[in-house]
Enzyme design. Sequence first.
Site, PDB file in Angstrom:
ATOM      1  N   ASP A 440       0.858  -1.195   0.000  1.00 61.25           N
ATOM      2  CA  ASP A 440       0.000   0.000   0.000  1.00 61.25           C
ATOM      3  C   ASP A 440       0.891   1.241   0.000  1.00 61.25           C
ATOM      4  OD1 ASP A 440      -2.230   1.606   0.207  1.00 61.25           O
ATOM      5  OD2 ASP A 440      -2.767   0.993   2.230  1.00 61.25           O
ATOM      6  N   GLU A 443       2.564   5.077  -4.163  1.00 56.67           N
ATOM      7  CA  GLU A 443       2.436   5.889  -5.398  1.00 56.67           C
ATOM      8  C   GLU A 443       3.776   6.385  -5.907  1.00 56.67           C
ATOM      9  OE1 GLU A 443       0.268   5.860  -2.832  1.00 56.67           O
ATOM     10  OE2 GLU A 443      -1.112   4.754  -4.096  1.00 56.67           O
ATOM     11  N   ASP A 515      -8.819   4.543  -2.203  1.00 55.36           N
ATOM     12  CA  ASP A 515      -9.700   4.997  -1.137  1.00 55.36           C
ATOM     13  C   ASP A 515     -10.927   5.699  -1.705  1.00 55.36           C
ATOM     14  OD1 ASP A 515      -7.747   3.967   0.399  1.00 55.36           O
ATOM     15  OD2 ASP A 515      -6.951   5.871   1.082  1.00 55.36           O
TER      16      ASP A 515
END
Length: 819
Positions: A440, A443, A515
Amino acid sequence: MKALLIVFLWVTAVHSWNSCSDEPFCDRIRNGPVIQSDFVFSEGYMVNPSGVLSELIDRNTNRTYPISISAYEGGIFRITANDRIVPRVQLEQVLDDPALASITLTNLFNGIQINSGDSYAIIEYSPFRISIYKNYQLILLINDQRRLVYNSDADDLSIAVDFTFTDATTAYGIPLHAERFSLQNTGPGGLEPYRLYNVDHCCYDNFIQDSLYGAEPVLYGHSIRRTVGVFWLNAAQTFVDINRIPYQVESLFVSEAGILDFFVLTGPTFDDCAIQYIKLTGPAPLQQYFTFGYHQSRWSYESQEDAETVLRQLDNYDFPVESIWFDVDYQDGARSFTWNLTAFPDPVGMQNWMASTGRRVILIIHPHFKVEPGYFVYDVASANGYFVKNPNGTDFVGQGWPGDSSWIDFLNPEARAYISSLYLKENFPNTTDNVYVWNDMNEPEVFDGFERSWPRDVVFYNYTNREVHNIFSFSQVKGTYEGLKARYENRKRPYLLTRSHFSGSQRYTIMWTGDNNSTWSHLQISFPMCLSSAIGGISNCGADIGGFAGNLTDELLQRWYQAGAWIPFFRAHSTRYVERREPFLYPPDVRTRLRNAMRERYYYLPLWYTLFYEHERYGRPVIRPMVYHYPSDINTHDMDNQWLVGADVLVCPVAEEGVTSIGVYFPGGSSEVWFDMTNNLMYYGIGYYSVPVTMDSIPVFHRGGSIIARTEVHRPASDLMHTDPYSIYVFLDMNYQASSTLYIDDNESFDYRDDPEAIYPGAVFTIDSVLVYRPPTTYKQAVTRDGTKYDVVYGDNNTYAAIKNVHIDVGREMTIEFV
Ligand SMILES: *[C@@H]1O[C@H](CO)[C@@H](O)[C@H](O)[C@H]1NC(C)=O
Ligand SMILES: *[C@@H]1O[C@H](CO)[C@@H](O)[C@H](O)[C@H]1NC(C)=O
Ligand SMILES: *[C@@H]1O[C@H](CO)[C@@H](O)[C@H](O)[C@H]1NC(C)=O
Ligand SMILES: *[C@@H]1O[C@H](CO)[C@@H](O)[C@H](O)[C@H]1NC(C)=O
Ligand SMILES: *[C@@H]1O[C@H](CO)[C@@H](O)[C@H](O)[C@H]1NC(C)=O
Ligand SMILES: *[C@@H]1O[C@H](CO)[C@@H](O)[C@H](O)[C@H]1NC(C)=O
Ligand SMILES: *[C@@H]1O[C@H](CO)[C@@H](O)[C@H](O)[C@H]1NC(C)=O
Ligand SMILES: *[C@@H]1O[C@H](CO)[C@@H](O)[C@H](O)[C@H]1NC(C)=O
Ligand SMILES: CC(=O)N[C@H]1CO[C@H](CO)[C@@H](O)[C@@H]1O
Ligand SMILES: CC(=O)N[C@H]1CO[C@H](CO)[C@@H](O)[C@@H]1O
């Protein structure tokens, strides 16, 4: 620390995200006065077996760029123009070693023609322009509008090219955006272009061009006659304009850095294009069988007791589930590869207990490594220079989960191999054979950066964040996949989820849409997001069931489970700031509907498994927009509120509140028939019908001509289903025919790759019923190859003929004849 994090979340919610106008390079190229470029393709070219090498000369600067045009197998051209002045990143690692094709050359008056199979590319010398033809039809123009830009100054490495899809009315692709499947017109005076720059963009609005967590820069132009694709191999920030004008789609790609390197997928069908793209970037490897079941997650199951209670309650209330997911709070102070042994006093015991029930443990590993001498990862990584750097050579430090953090430079093979090795059992304390991983926050993101992102000049191995930003997560998941493979000594297929991704990530990982919010509009947008992801190479996509942020009504939750059961990755997940929503917490009627949605998923596990096997083998996406199989029906071109699973199952989710009927589009014409096996109804493929719905289920239809094998015994987990029988449903078409493939193997190893005919000891394949829909009225008996006879019964006003409660062992070859 946790209070601080909440503050950061709110900061994110109020600031806006950069668009082209905010980025000087893009603003100049796209919004500034259009200066027609003046490039010349040098006549002094050289020919090799699969392409042509020459020079591209920029007459405005007299700079020259080595250019190659080559052909790849399957109907693909590649154009690459490199820079002699500034060394630039090449992204060969993104490709799955595609095979070159041979070419022949024809000389033309002002250019050359490169022929490959049924396609050719005409290169005009001056002004430089490329025209691509398929079966003698012009399909794509490159630099027709002379928007080609190649900046080679130290402070501006931007590039751009215009593409004209000369036979297209709609455009698709370039995920990930919170956008309809059919892309909107952008362009001067209109919307900002679509942005590709991986960022942690929570609670995104719908129908925006902002970038989200991942980027697959592949764009498809489509008309009733053909589909054509452009794959822009560039990991820098990129903006893409779409301009739909009658019968053509114009597009401008602008990137902040990187070399000019792109592929043309010549089609001619949507199916061909999708397969061509997978030939370049590779298919997803078949995942283990359990991965297709239901997954239970929340940020966070904060203690061993909490997690064990959740699993026990799921069992008590008879909900099937495959795994419990552990977000950052299982770690000791957010240090990856550690456990908080206060909250989890016996992690090994917990994993073993879960394994004994047929369930897996999925652990988050984020790339925010705590800056803390004594933390073993920090010590090794800082001593060996494995972290990304500031321009002055010091380690880059920013705010992450553990507070002050540094980030591994996964582009450095040695650094990546080090992190890979931490997944080995001997290096990852307190873990067992029962652990899989979730990468997670990759990015990459930093809490205190603009757009929660790093400065562009952060230094990676050889290049800066400006040039390689979008492949940070690609490089990380490659390392994780290799680490998990080594952990399981190649015996079991790795399982890995990522939030950020790039073209080719599917070779290592599955993804989710990040999200989202717990709203009807985010349920609706999750369908086109995963459909776009599927044609961007990542079929194994899902959205958090129930949505991540926000409390929601029981009705929305039920609808989300019902739809989510028909999207590849089926995981409930939510933030800690909302009410708990494990399915056993609801009133009995809601529980029943959630359970039924989950069970429907388990009925179709054999289908999901077969489709993902076929994806690896043939390259087709697993979920498909309607236009994929009905490309010449313009009604399908903008359709994304229903979709196909494979070619044969039509899913029409209910994604609106309080409705008692929904409009369903049945494609295929009057010779196609679609079966509703819940209500034993048939619909011909002649367009829109209003189909009644209740809260109990969503409409799902089977295409006449197909066969479905379902596993219908209710079990707590897929591991416990392996010896269960199959129920076979045959949906006859207008010619009373149907056929399908069912794929079965050992469900976890790589043996299927070595031997397509492999025989798996312990494999069981029995049939307990066969239902034939739209049957002739004359069947009396079903006779198997060995002569056993079964009585045929007709059901529900003769909508089907069946043999039920049978036990037919299916060996290597078997026939069952209805007579
Ligand atoms: C490019 O080269 C041509 C021919 O040598 C010369 O006339 C022209 O001034 C040059 N242009 C630039 C921008 O250097
Ligand atoms: C570990 O878990 C305990 C119990 O939940 C909690 O009080 C503590 O803050 C956690 N420690 C760290 C370092 O996260
Ligand atoms: C290096 O650059 C970073 C980031 O700009 C800065 O915080 C740090 O003080 C600099 N260190 C040195 C030794 O110049
Ligand atoms: C966790 O792993 C460490 C390192 O291997 C070991 O010393 C410790 O006993 C383990 N603790 C538990 C509770 O399993
Ligand atoms: C990349 O950088 C590393 C370390 O600075 C260097 O050793 C290596 O040769 C470089 N590789 C390439 C391909 O430039
Ligand atoms: C969700 O509901 C809970 C309990 O009512 C409340 O504490 C929380 O603030 C709500 N969260 C949001 C995001 O509305
Ligand atoms: C794998 O799972 C399928 C479906 O549950 C089952 O039919 C098959 O027998 C299993 N294979 C083995 C070797 O257990
Ligand atoms: C069977 O058909 C009859 C007459 O069309 C109808 O009244 C009845 O409801 C049908 N039964 C079922 C189970 O569909
Ligand atoms: C589509 C959607 O529901 N978007 C909302 C997501 O959450 C943010 C932050 O609260 C809202 O501003 C959006 O409207
Ligand atoms: C962050 C967040 O929860 N945003 C919104 C999500 O959707 C709900 C319901 O519409 C809103 O109340 C939230 O503000």
